[in-house]
Design an enzyme around this catalytic site. Structure first.
Site, PDB file in Angstrom:
ATOM      1  N   GLU A  92       0.865  -1.117   0.083  1.00  0.00           N
ATOM      2  CA  GLU A  92       0.061   0.187  -0.085  1.00  0.00           C
ATOM      3  C   GLU A  92       0.985   1.345   0.158  1.00  0.00           C
ATOM      4  OE1 GLU A  92      -3.220   0.636  -0.400  1.00  0.00           O
ATOM      5  OE2 GLU A  92      -3.635  -1.417  -0.717  1.00  0.00           O
ATOM      6  N   GLU A 123       8.356 -21.974   6.821  1.00  0.00           N
ATOM      7  CA  GLU A 123       8.822 -21.180   8.181  1.00  0.00           C
ATOM      8  C   GLU A 123       9.898 -21.941   8.889  1.00  0.00           C
ATOM      9  OE1 GLU A 123       6.097 -21.898  12.022  1.00  0.00           O
ATOM     10  OE2 GLU A 123       4.947 -20.915  10.203  1.00  0.00           O
TER      11      GLU A 123
END
EC number: 4.2.1.126
Length: 311
Positions: A92, A123
């Site tokens: 954004e 992960e």
């Protein structure tokens, strides 16, 4: 299911985010109305956690800002939900603040495919995050925010260690207390939201608190960089009709002019609200207005003050 061995297992039952929430016990037996009540009550906790971490968030903004004005960059790193939340914030920044996509980046375990497909096994890698950071030329000038709700994610922990070892600013965001996870980071932001309504599902309260923290950090840094004037996004990138309309309204409001004149000014300023404001306020041409902005690190308020104009 992969073949995991009990002998290699780490018992996480004592970790706060893995504990059972007594308020949601038997939630599968309650009415829909009661279920929603539980969520409404528990979702007050992220805001409380943010308030309690105010000092660390404030310090993070100031230190990141210093790095960015010295040509550093801001990186987020996370796996699963943490990585996706990081991407939400990073992507954004270009449309909102007209930044380069390089300035704020999100590094997620498993890469872009992990945005739409789960790749939780990534992960567990201690080396993958270092590889991912090196591929982005992450350096000592940069900042890394590592997000690990439970404080145990190897991908994130190794990334934070790498950042620390090369002298980069390193900030950890977690939802567990210090006795359960210590990072050795420059700053640790502890967003203590308690056990999840669905035990272990940190996409809930921990995720909400994390997104709130990133909202504040990225917005705070951009405000300090001069990307906001008053409360308006004056560096908005005009890339669609909605943002064109917003740019028109901001220009019209700041200069107290009609929309038609605002469009003429934006055309003259090549889409820059800041340049449009300087042109209108000073009578400068586009080239001179842009040069004035550059001399003042693209900060409109400082640029106007430089030519003795109060806005």
């Amino acid at each position: 299911m992969k073949n995991y061995n009990l002998s290699d297992n780490i018992n996480r039952s004592n970790i706060l985010t893995e504990e059972s929430n007594h308020l949601s016990k038997n939630i599968d037996t309650v009415s829909t109305s009661k279920l929603v009540d539980i969520f409404v009550e528990e979702d007050k906790k992220p805001q409380q956690a943010i308030s309690q971490a105010k000092h660390q968030i404030t310090k993070s903004i100031d230190l990141i800002y210093q790095r960015l004005i010295d040509n550093g960059r801001l990186f987020y790193i996370g796996a699963g939900t943490s990585g996706r939340i990081a991407v939400l914030d990073a992507v954004e920044c270009p449309p909102t603040f007209c930044t380069s996509p390089e300035l704020v980046q999100a590094v997620i375990a498993g890469g872009s495919s992990s945005l739409i497909n789960s790749s939780e096994e990534k992960e567990d890698s201690n080396s993958l995050s270092i590889k991912d950071l090196k591929e982005r030329n992450f350096s000592s000038k940069d900042c890394l925010i590592g997000i690990t709700a439970g404080g145990t994610t190897p991908y994130v922990l190794s990334g934070l260690n790498y950042a620390r070892n090369i002298g980069a600013l390193n900030i950890a965001i977690t939802s567990v207390p210090e006795q359960q996870a210590s990072f050795g980071s420059n700053i640790t932001i502890r967003l203590i939201t308690g056990p999840e309504i669905i035990a272990g599902s940190t996409r809930l309260k921990a995720g909400t608190a994390t997104k709130m923290a990133l909202n504040i950090i990225s917005s705070g840094v951009m405000i300090k960089l001069g990307k906001v004037f008053d409360n308006k996004m004056i560096d908005v990138s005009i890339s669609n009709k909605k943002l064109f309309d917003r740019a028109l309204r901001i220009t019209s409001s700041l200069l107290n002019i009609e929309m038609k004149e605002a469009q003429l000014l934006l055309d003259q300023a090549k889409g820059s609200i800041k340049v449009a404001c300087i042109i209108k306020s000073s009578g400068m041409d586009q080239k001179s207005a842009f040069a004035l902005l550059e001399r003042n690190n693209h900060n409109l308020r400082k640029a106007l003050k430089d030519i003795n104009i109060e806005f």
